[in-house]
Design a protein around this motif. Sequence first.
Motif, mmCIF file in Angstrom:
data_model
loop_
_atom_site.group_PDB
_atom_site.id
_atom_site.type_symbol
_atom_site.label_atom_id
_atom_site.label_comp_id
_atom_site.label_asym_id
_atom_site.label_seq_id
_atom_site.Cartn_x
_atom_site.Cartn_y
_atom_site.Cartn_z
ATOM 1 N N ALA A 106 -83.232 12.228 -52.949
ATOM 2 C CA ALA A 106 -82.915 10.816 -52.789
ATOM 3 C C ALA A 106 -81.505 9.720 -53.552
ATOM 4 C CB ALA A 106 -83.951 10.027 -54.144
ATOM 5 N N LEU A 107 -80.885 10.507 -54.783
ATOM 6 C CA LEU A 107 -79.924 10.123 -54.933
ATOM 7 C C LEU A 107 -79.048 9.704 -54.026
ATOM 8 C CD1 LEU A 107 -78.391 8.782 -56.877
ATOM 9 C CD2 LEU A 107 -77.724 11.008 -57.626
ATOM 10 N N ALA A 108 -78.928 11.044 -53.161
ATOM 11 C CA ALA A 108 -77.403 11.200 -52.422
ATOM 12 C C ALA A 108 -77.845 10.261 -50.764
ATOM 13 C CB ALA A 108 -77.736 12.863 -51.868
ATOM 14 N N SER A 109 -78.746 9.878 -50.665
ATOM 15 C CA SER A 109 -79.391 9.205 -49.782
ATOM 16 C C SER A 109 -79.466 8.200 -49.982
ATOM 17 C CB SER A 109 -81.609 9.006 -49.182
ATOM 18 O OG SER A 109 -81.929 10.585 -48.870
ATOM 19 N N LEU A 110 -79.007 6.978 -51.226
ATOM 20 C CA LEU A 110 -79.265 5.922 -51.001
ATOM 21 C C LEU A 110 -77.189 5.956 -51.345
ATOM 22 C CD1 LEU A 110 -79.314 3.493 -52.953
ATOM 23 C CD2 LEU A 110 -79.411 4.718 -55.088
ATOM 24 N N LEU A 111 -76.144 7.003 -51.843
ATOM 25 C CA LEU A 111 -75.020 6.882 -51.224
ATOM 26 C C LEU A 111 -74.607 6.756 -50.179
ATOM 27 C CD1 LEU A 111 -73.740 9.808 -54.079
ATOM 28 C CD2 LEU A 111 -73.473 7.187 -54.243
ATOM 29 N N CYS A 112 -75.103 7.917 -48.516
ATOM 30 C CA CYS A 112 -75.289 7.508 -47.644
ATOM 31 C C CYS A 112 -75.713 6.067 -46.508
ATOM 32 C CB CYS A 112 -76.477 7.868 -46.521
ATOM 33 S SG CYS A 112 -75.739 10.235 -46.657
ATOM 34 N N TRP A 186 -80.691 1.934 -43.139
ATOM 35 C CA TRP A 186 -82.560 1.732 -43.655
ATOM 36 C C TRP A 186 -82.544 3.353 -43.647
ATOM 37 C CZ3 TRP A 186 -84.652 -0.270 -47.017
ATOM 38 C CH2 TRP A 186 -84.263 -1.930 -47.700
ATOM 39 N N ILE A 187 -82.137 4.175 -42.700
ATOM 40 C CA ILE A 187 -82.223 5.855 -42.065
ATOM 41 C C ILE A 187 -82.241 5.945 -43.255
ATOM 42 C CG2 ILE A 187 -82.288 5.150 -39.908
ATOM 43 C CD1 ILE A 187 -79.529 7.764 -39.644
ATOM 44 N N PHE A 188 -81.413 6.125 -44.516
ATOM 45 C CA PHE A 188 -81.202 6.514 -45.498
ATOM 46 C C PHE A 188 -82.382 5.804 -46.439
ATOM 47 C CE2 PHE A 188 -76.422 7.831 -42.871
ATOM 48 C CZ PHE A 188 -77.463 8.690 -42.932
#
Length: 521
Positions: A106-112, A186-188
């Motif tokens: 989830a954290l990496a998704s936010l960074l993406c 938003w896909i991330f």
Amino acid sequence: MTDSQPPPPDTTKSADGPSEAPGDSGGNGIALAIIASCQLMVVLDITIVNIALPHIQSALHFSTQNLSWVVNAYTLTFGGLLLLGGRLGDILGRRRVFMFGIALFALASLLCGLAQESWQLLAARAIQGVGGAIASPTSLSLITTTFREGPARNRAFGVFAAVSAGGSAIGLLAGGVLVEWLDWRWIFFVNVPIGLVLILLTPRFIKESEPRPGHFDIVGALTATLGMVCLVYGFIRASEEGWTNALTLGAFAAAVVLLALFIVIERNSRQPITPLWMFRDRNRAGVYGMMLSLAAALFGMFFFLTLFVQEVLNFSPLRAGLAFLPVSVIIAVGSGLASQLLPRWGPKPFMVAGALLATAGLSWLTLTNVNSTYLGSLLGPVLVFGLGMGFQFVSLTLMALSGVEQEEAGAGSGVFNATQQVGGSLGLSILVTVFGTASKDEAKSQVPDFLAHATPAQKATFQKTGSLPKPWSDEVLAHGVSNAFIVAAVFAAVSAVIAIFVIQVRASDLERLQGGMPPPA
């Protein structure tokens, strides 16, 4: 001393084994929903980016060949570290490792979603892969320790397999909705609230396994991952600079050295990240080979078809996502049929039929050209391919983990998932190489016609960029895609050969599928 023999069976009751008859408590159903949701989030993220690739390419200035790294940066770290992720759950406790993997994802998704440069996106995607590599094999091993072997576990694996296979198509639909209505970022971002909900629910419905003493094979994990990165980079570099390029040859040489070193490390490790004894079982080794081939075909199909429908057929992101919705439905149908009929018929008929259907669908897609339409040219082969994949995912999952001891469930799950992700990354890089070579040749053949019919403005732009405009670029892309599908069909055909000549279902396999009951006469 090597560790190539299977560990002795645990004669005591496993502390983390199924503690009640599956289905007696609604908690098991909720636990399965949590596990399946995690797997859906992780698998969906492999393909959800495909719909957004043209927008990501424009926003962050990727070339078509380098664009595949948006997919591969995730799948390589995911596939390369799955083995370590499975072992982490076995040693530290599966629930806490499961939750940590989701949190990192989830954290990496936010960074993406926040990335402003191409390297930032690729770095965050790699971290996403690490999170997925920790969560995914743990989720699969949680099924093996929550549900007893037999009909209940068959159904649970059926749900897991349907999510694993159908999640790829669902990702395309979700990506289309998010890109069309919001923004590609938003896909991330969408993974963040989903991950938080799963983290909150997990302690309530999934029990912790007992930590076990063990050793983390960090060196093995790193050599495997770096070796695959070098191998994939070599193929992508070859598509851009040629097979004799110094960096291309250097990447292949490094891959050979690192992967050979990985095998040596595993053979001499006290607790290897890849238990080599698992490959001694004929059926399990065959399943790994089939998954490598099928994942290569699956990743390639979604990658190239999403480019084709948006670039050649001019579908919007939402329409492109909806175009793949029937794939999710047919995969679910195939998985449901397979999970219901497996105990009586055994897995081999579904492996063979599924591989042949996948080969037929991809062979049909080799006819793709600039005049192809969705209803007339693409829908039929995609449905045939999807039905074949639905048949296979349940069968392959069951056969891969059949007979694996509880203490090795994480490692077994990791090996199986790793073959899928590594096969997908390696296959996609090979297909991108084929696509790039075929596209370059077609572009050269299109230049005379372009110069004869282009406007002065188009010719001036071509002199600056070297890129052909529409409709010539459509011819180039369609030609490259059809050639890529030829190789994808070969991958699927290899899986069919393995299913026919390698897989041998024994009476004991059928007994396990039926929960210990004798096989039907």
